[in-house]
Design a protein around this motif. Structure first.
Motif, mmCIF file in Angstrom:
data_model
loop_
_atom_site.group_PDB
_atom_site.id
_atom_site.type_symbol
_atom_site.label_atom_id
_atom_site.label_comp_id
_atom_site.label_asym_id
_atom_site.label_seq_id
_atom_site.Cartn_x
_atom_site.Cartn_y
_atom_site.Cartn_z
ATOM 1 N N VAL A 18 0.854 -1.197 0.000
ATOM 2 C CA VAL A 18 0.000 0.000 0.000
ATOM 3 C C VAL A 18 0.881 1.235 0.000
ATOM 4 C CG1 VAL A 18 -1.653 1.342 1.369
ATOM 5 C CG2 VAL A 18 -1.950 -1.136 1.122
ATOM 6 N N SER A 19 0.524 2.200 -0.821
ATOM 7 C CA SER A 19 1.266 3.459 -0.891
ATOM 8 C C SER A 19 0.298 4.624 -0.738
ATOM 9 C CB SER A 19 2.005 3.576 -2.225
ATOM 10 O OG SER A 19 2.709 4.801 -2.318
ATOM 11 N N ASP A 20 0.466 5.391 0.349
ATOM 12 C CA ASP A 20 -0.385 6.568 0.588
ATOM 13 C C ASP A 20 -1.871 6.236 0.451
ATOM 14 O OD1 ASP A 20 1.894 8.171 0.983
ATOM 15 O OD2 ASP A 20 2.092 8.504 -1.175
ATOM 16 N N GLU A 21 -2.286 5.158 1.119
ATOM 17 C CA GLU A 21 -3.679 4.704 1.174
ATOM 18 C C GLU A 21 -4.195 4.160 -0.153
ATOM 19 O OE1 GLU A 21 -6.431 7.014 3.444
ATOM 20 O OE2 GLU A 21 -4.866 8.038 4.566
ATOM 21 N N LYS A 22 -3.306 3.925 -1.098
ATOM 22 C CA LYS A 22 -3.682 3.290 -2.354
ATOM 23 C C LYS A 22 -3.129 1.867 -2.360
ATOM 24 C CE LYS A 22 -2.986 3.588 -7.368
ATOM 25 N NZ LYS A 22 -2.313 4.361 -8.464
ATOM 26 N N VAL A 95 -6.049 -8.506 14.355
ATOM 27 C CA VAL A 95 -6.749 -9.143 13.238
ATOM 28 C C VAL A 95 -8.195 -8.657 13.182
ATOM 29 C CG1 VAL A 95 -7.408 -11.333 12.193
ATOM 30 C CG2 VAL A 95 -5.298 -11.179 13.505
ATOM 31 N N LEU A 96 -8.810 -8.501 14.341
ATOM 32 C CA LEU A 96 -10.209 -8.087 14.398
ATOM 33 C C LEU A 96 -10.379 -6.656 13.911
ATOM 34 C CD1 LEU A 96 -10.943 -9.740 17.845
ATOM 35 C CD2 LEU A 96 -11.677 -10.591 15.611
ATOM 36 N N ASP A 97 -9.423 -5.787 14.253
ATOM 37 C CA ASP A 97 -9.469 -4.414 13.744
ATOM 38 C C ASP A 97 -9.370 -4.407 12.220
ATOM 39 O OD1 ASP A 97 -9.648 -3.499 16.329
ATOM 40 O OD2 ASP A 97 -7.615 -2.673 16.410
ATOM 41 N N ALA A 197 -5.440 -0.309 8.519
ATOM 42 C CA ALA A 197 -5.503 -0.127 9.968
ATOM 43 C C ALA A 197 -4.169 0.377 10.498
ATOM 44 C CB ALA A 197 -5.877 -1.448 10.641
ATOM 45 N N ALA A 198 -3.077 -0.059 9.872
ATOM 46 C CA ALA A 198 -1.746 0.380 10.297
ATOM 47 C C ALA A 198 -1.547 1.868 10.060
ATOM 48 C CB ALA A 198 -0.677 -0.420 9.551
ATOM 49 N N ILE A 199 -2.146 2.396 9.010
ATOM 50 C CA ILE A 199 -2.000 3.822 8.709
ATOM 51 C C ILE A 199 -2.492 4.665 9.874
ATOM 52 C CG2 ILE A 199 -2.889 5.699 7.256
ATOM 53 C CD1 ILE A 199 -2.770 3.718 4.891
ATOM 54 N N GLU A 200 -3.606 4.267 10.465
ATOM 55 C CA GLU A 200 -4.146 5.021 11.603
ATOM 56 C C GLU A 200 -3.191 4.954 12.794
ATOM 57 O OE1 GLU A 200 -6.814 6.943 11.257
ATOM 58 O OE2 GLU A 200 -6.736 6.252 9.181
ATOM 59 N N LYS A 201 -2.557 3.810 13.005
ATOM 60 C CA LYS A 201 -1.605 3.683 14.110
ATOM 61 C C LYS A 201 -0.327 4.470 13.837
ATOM 62 C CE LYS A 201 -1.682 0.068 16.698
ATOM 63 N NZ LYS A 201 -1.532 -1.254 17.323
ATOM 64 N N LYS A 205 1.402 7.582 15.919
ATOM 65 C CA LYS A 205 2.772 7.276 16.380
ATOM 66 C C LYS A 205 2.814 6.020 17.250
ATOM 67 C CE LYS A 205 4.154 12.156 16.176
ATOM 68 N NZ LYS A 205 4.658 12.012 14.798
ATOM 69 N N LYS A 206 2.009 5.021 16.877
ATOM 70 C CA LYS A 206 1.970 3.753 17.609
ATOM 71 C C LYS A 206 2.680 2.665 16.802
ATOM 72 C CE LYS A 206 -2.291 4.745 20.157
ATOM 73 N NZ LYS A 206 -3.692 4.313 20.446
#
Length: 234
Positions: A18-22, A95-97, A197-201, A205-206
């Motif tokens: 994934v690149s910049d949400e694409k 996984v659930l997220d 989901a990783a983008i939001e983290k 900064k998580k």
């Protein structure tokens, strides 16, 4: 920002770039092959076809649980090894997220469920509205009967997503008329949803280092549970 994501938490093996949400690419295999055989060849082919190298990746994301103990270890070990060698940050994703992201455009209650055997499921609940998700119940292992007690008071539509969705639908549909199943193409684990989901983290900064990346099992492995039960009966 490029993210390489993996999910090996259950039967499906999935990798995505994934690149910049694409979503540039996604490769899924839903066969009875072992993840240790398929995961890295899938990843190598995907990167080659996209003309992207591992050095180009900014973050490595992986579903770290709940799910199959062996499956989780395979995916996490792969990401740990790659990220450690490149000194790149990692993102741990429930996984659930990630499953909830599959159906985030649904308006109502998202019930993410993975088959945990013995009439139990790994579960989390989410409120979905206008493409936004709010987590209502944290990741847990719960019986289907207890899950019903949580769902029966919702008047809005409820959608089941995950490899435990069919099991729950068969059991709960007679009692919950507002219950529905996610479509087959959106029902199972997808690495692209892990990346989203990783983008939001990442924004929050998580992130963690490769060394800090760990599985989250929710409950003890079966062998350990059986040993504990055996010791109790002595």
């Amino acid at each position: 920002m490029k993210i390489l994501a993996m999910d090996t938490s259950a039967k499906v093996a999935s990798v995505s770039l994934v690149s910049d949400e694409k979503v540039l690419s996604e490769f899924n295999i839903n066969m009875n092959f072992t993840h240790s055989q398929t995961l890295m060849p899938m990843c190598e082919d995907m990167l080659k076809n996209c003309k992207v190298t591992l050095e180009d990746i900014d973050y490595f994301a992986v579903s770290n649980g709940p799910g199959s103990f062996t499956g989780l270890r395979i995916g996490i070990s792969a990401i740990k090894g790659i990220a450690y060698a490149l000194n790149k940050p990692c993102v741990e994703v429930s996984v659930l997220d990630a499953l909830s992201v599959n159906v985030k455009d649904f308006d109502g209650i998202i019930c993410a469920v993975m088959d945990a055997r013995r009439l139990q499921v790994y579960n989390a609940l989410y409120k979905a509205s206008n493409g936004s998700l709010t987590k209502l119940k944290d990741d847990r292992a719960v019986s289907i009967d207890d899950l019903y007690l949580d769902l029966k008071d919702f008047n809005e539509p409820i959608i089941l997503v995950g490899d435990g969705a069919d099991l729950c639908y068969e059991s709960l549909k007679p009692k919950l008329l507002n219950l529905r199943l996610a479509s087959v193409q959106n029902r199972y684990q997808r690495a692209s949803s892990v990346a989203m989901a990783a983008i939001e983290k990442i924004k929050a900064k998580k992130t963690v280092s490769a060394k800090e990346l760990m599985p989250y099992y929710l409950r003890l492995p079966q062998a350990q549970r059986e040993l504990m039960n055996k010791n109790k009966t002595k």
